[in-house]
Design a protein around this motif. Structure first.
Motif, PDB file in Angstrom:
ATOM      1  N   GLY A   1     -39.089 148.432  43.235  1.00 16.07           N
ATOM      2  CA  GLY A   1     -38.788 149.667  41.944  1.00 16.07           C
ATOM      3  C   GLY A   1     -39.453 149.590  41.166  1.00 16.07           C
ATOM      4  O   GLY A   1     -39.037 149.718  40.371  1.00 16.07           O
TER       5      GLY A   1
ATOM      6  N   PRO B   1     -41.595 151.300  38.739  1.00 14.26           N
ATOM      7  CA  PRO B   1     -41.723 152.317  37.976  1.00 14.26           C
ATOM      8  C   PRO B   1     -43.121 153.555  38.555  1.00 14.26           C
ATOM      9  O   PRO B   1     -43.933 152.890  38.236  1.00 14.26           O
ATOM     10  CB  PRO B   1     -41.190 152.604  36.681  1.00 14.26           C
TER      11      PRO B   1
ATOM     12  N   GLU C   1     -39.608 155.996  43.015  1.00 14.58           N
ATOM     13  CA  GLU C   1     -39.539 155.135  43.470  1.00 14.58           C
ATOM     14  C   GLU C   1     -37.607 154.425  43.569  1.00 14.58           C
ATOM     15  O   GLU C   1     -37.915 153.489  43.967  1.00 14.58           O
ATOM     16  CB  GLU C   1     -39.421 154.196  41.417  1.00 14.58           C
ATOM     17  N   GLU C   2     -36.861 155.240  43.315  1.00 17.35           N
ATOM     18  CA  GLU C   2     -35.804 154.862  43.687  1.00 17.35           C
ATOM     19  C   GLU C   2     -35.248 155.098  45.546  1.00 17.35           C
ATOM     20  O   GLU C   2     -34.794 153.987  45.835  1.00 17.35           O
ATOM     21  CB  GLU C   2     -34.151 155.859  43.566  1.00 17.35           C
TER      22      GLU C   2
ATOM     23  N   THR D   1     -37.739 151.749  46.408  1.00 17.81           N
ATOM     24  CA  THR D   1     -36.558 150.351  46.601  1.00 17.81           C
ATOM     25  C   THR D   1     -35.809 150.446  47.823  1.00 17.81           C
ATOM     26  O   THR D   1     -35.546 149.273  48.726  1.00 17.81           O
ATOM     27  CB  THR D   1     -36.204 150.330  45.363  1.00 17.81           C
ATOM     28  N   ILE D   2     -35.511 151.405  48.500  1.00 17.23           N
ATOM     29  CA  ILE D   2     -34.444 150.994  49.580  1.00 17.23           C
ATOM     30  C   ILE D   2     -35.374 150.866  50.468  1.00 17.23           C
ATOM     31  O   ILE D   2     -34.680 150.765  51.741  1.00 17.23           O
ATOM     32  CB  ILE D   2     -34.053 152.730  49.482  1.00 17.23           C
TER      33      ILE D   2
ATOM     34  N   VAL E   1     -30.747 160.229  51.555  1.00 15.98           N
ATOM     35  CA  VAL E   1     -31.191 160.098  49.949  1.00 15.98           C
ATOM     36  C   VAL E   1     -31.117 161.274  49.041  1.00 15.98           C
ATOM     37  O   VAL E   1     -31.899 161.689  48.812  1.00 15.98           O
ATOM     38  CB  VAL E   1     -31.775 158.940  49.498  1.00 15.98           C
TER      39      VAL E   1
ATOM     40  N   ILE F   1     -31.964 162.173  45.074  1.00 20.27           N
ATOM     41  CA  ILE F   1     -32.165 161.509  43.987  1.00 20.27           C
ATOM     42  C   ILE F   1     -31.830 162.421  42.707  1.00 20.27           C
ATOM     43  O   ILE F   1     -33.158 163.632  43.675  1.00 20.27           O
ATOM     44  CB  ILE F   1     -33.478 160.927  43.264  1.00 20.27           C
TER      45      ILE F   1
END
Lengths: 196, 196, 196, 196
Positions: free
Chosen positions: A8, A10, A25-26, A29-30, A168, A170
């Motif tokens: 993750g 940035p 990044e989110e 990360t997943i 997802v 965000i």
């Protein structure tokens, strides 16, 4: 450059250009979490774009492991190389060309990331089945409705298990003079599965 | 110009400028529905922006009803006037100025729309309570977290009933050469309630 | 029963049962707006479910217009009839059976709503093309990825114009002892288009 | 039990009960990533619930690091202990009680996770500021509008830097006999920041 264990990194830590989209990044990360990475693994990153997934995967699999980053866009290849240099990782091989041909020659993988908005995601998923070790993981990031459908269709026919489909969405805050608003990003669907 | 009974005039039918945001048609449709309009009503449209809600409300309340559109941004006032002309409606009064002062002099309303990103939404909700007829409806569109919180706080103290809080997130399709992707728009929270 | 001009009758005003899902008021409002209804029109409501869209459409087209509600689920037919009685509307015909057969005999429509989670949405869209008057509107509510894909495919081949694809995600507030949380509802994709 | 380096252990690997909500794996993964964990760190998990974040953090900081899990709900404490046993981790201390008192006595932390739906999140954030090492990370998961607002307010006054506000909405697929639908989960807002 990046001393943490958790993925993750940035987005702003990466070299970026307008020509090549970066996986946020989110979402990244997943994707990494769905790949269930560990030390010593062989990873493909197909449609590597900015190289952000390659970098993070390379840090997770450490120097006894290896990431193979592939893209048919020379801007993506160039940017991935810049990021490899920036993060000082030495276990990523970068391949410029069509993934459908290039992966045929590669050693078998423990995990395969498939990204990008290419129209041939379905074919790459089919090929990936043969290149994954038994128990290996496939992680596909999809933004097109047609690709989502075609991947769902093909997954039913291939030897994959524990199929997970996660959309997802965000939103990130933006401070204005009058308060905090949320800015939505486009939804991404992440499909992951285990090779039987 | 628009011969249908149902609200939800497509955004592209309105005059628009970059300076003034337009409430998107799907969100606008929900706002209008929450106001429960009918022929002959008096409506305020506070922070009228492009005037799109005023136009639609004016068509719903018909010529025996009336819409009073207020904005403190002269660009919004100008754009609202252009749209009034374009749609040929004659039952909208446009007021340039601070709603907190201007509504004090107005006749009582059957429904009040409060929009915009102004920092004084809370105060306008308080004032609106006194200007609404009993059984009248208030419909507030909110994009800032701080405004959402302050309106929730004040609604508890005022004489409103049947409070409904609905967050609406709209994505619109975009065709690319490779398929159809969904583009997310920023979420809007619509609070509606009935004056006791 | 319902004296307002704007659609969006609150869900709790309808008779409901656990066996038949109701289109939620905010989504229903958007569907009605996309249909661009007006007095005197002929409307089909295919997969009418609770009858909520039929009721609202019947109120919009008034007694010179007509709604034809079709469902192959007897629970839906029964519930639609209850709601017709509850709202006291007299311009809805209810047809129990397979829409693919039933619509062949019907007079031409100004607008066709297609709902439900049936697997034959694609075929019904094809048939609807022939039953719509020129300039008529089709409004399709979709929750399945496969249906979304197949409708996108077929729309490209049919004589429809101004295709709009809107995904709607609604969250509703819930008060807990400690504060207000947002409860997400499942996203619905609404496709609308004009018959050429 | 879990041999992978990347966080994001599937929810079904944990012991669960109806009494204690579990942070869903995708949200948990993002929380862990925002904490930027590394070997040897001291971590608090305030409002530990099922213990899923504690377990994952304990695996990331390894045996030279330590996680302190706190909850005032005895069901949560019991469940966390079951999960500690199930995953065989030995570097988690579990504390039953009010976090506002309990953290005063603890050694300083490298990262603090704050979860739960408690009404005192704001106070815990204030206290956390004093317990975090310089450069340490705070990660707060929020579902209530009032909590979101109060945390935004307090963060402005405290010594935190690089504040990031990310709303995460996850939908998961569900196969029905007729196709694949997406089931929405409630949105969670994750606020993270660095202690100056």
């Amino acid at each position: 450059m990046w001393n943490y264990k958790t993925p993750g990194i940035p987005d702003e830590f990466f070299e970026r250009t307008e020509k090549v989209p970066i996986t946020k990044e989110e979402v990244r990360t997943i994707q990494l979490s769905k790949a269930r990475l560990t030390v010593g693994q062989i990873i493909y990153d197909i449609g590597c774009g900015s190289g952000s997934i390659s970098i993070e995967a390379a840090l997770q699999v450490e120097n006894t492991g290896k990431v193979i980053a592939i893209d048919y866009d020379s801007n993506a290849i160039e940017l991935t190389k810049k990021n490899i240099e920036k993060f000082g990782v030495s276990n990523i091989s970068v391949i410029f060309g069509n993934a459908k041909e290039k992966i045929l020659e590669l050693e078998k993988a423990d995990a395969i990331f498939i990204g990008g908005t290419g129209g041939d995601t379905k074919e790459i998923v089919e090929l990936s089945q043969n290149k994954l070790k038994s128990g290996g993981r496939i992680v596909i990031a999809i933004i097109l409705i047609e690709t989502l459908y075609s991947v769902l269709q093909i997954l039913d026919k291939l030897k994959f298990d524990s199929v997970d489909i996660t959309q997802v969405t965000i939103s990130k805050s933006k401070k204005t003079t009058k308060g905090t608003m949320m800015l939505a990003r486009n939804p991404v669907t992440i499909i992951s599965a285990t090779k039987v």
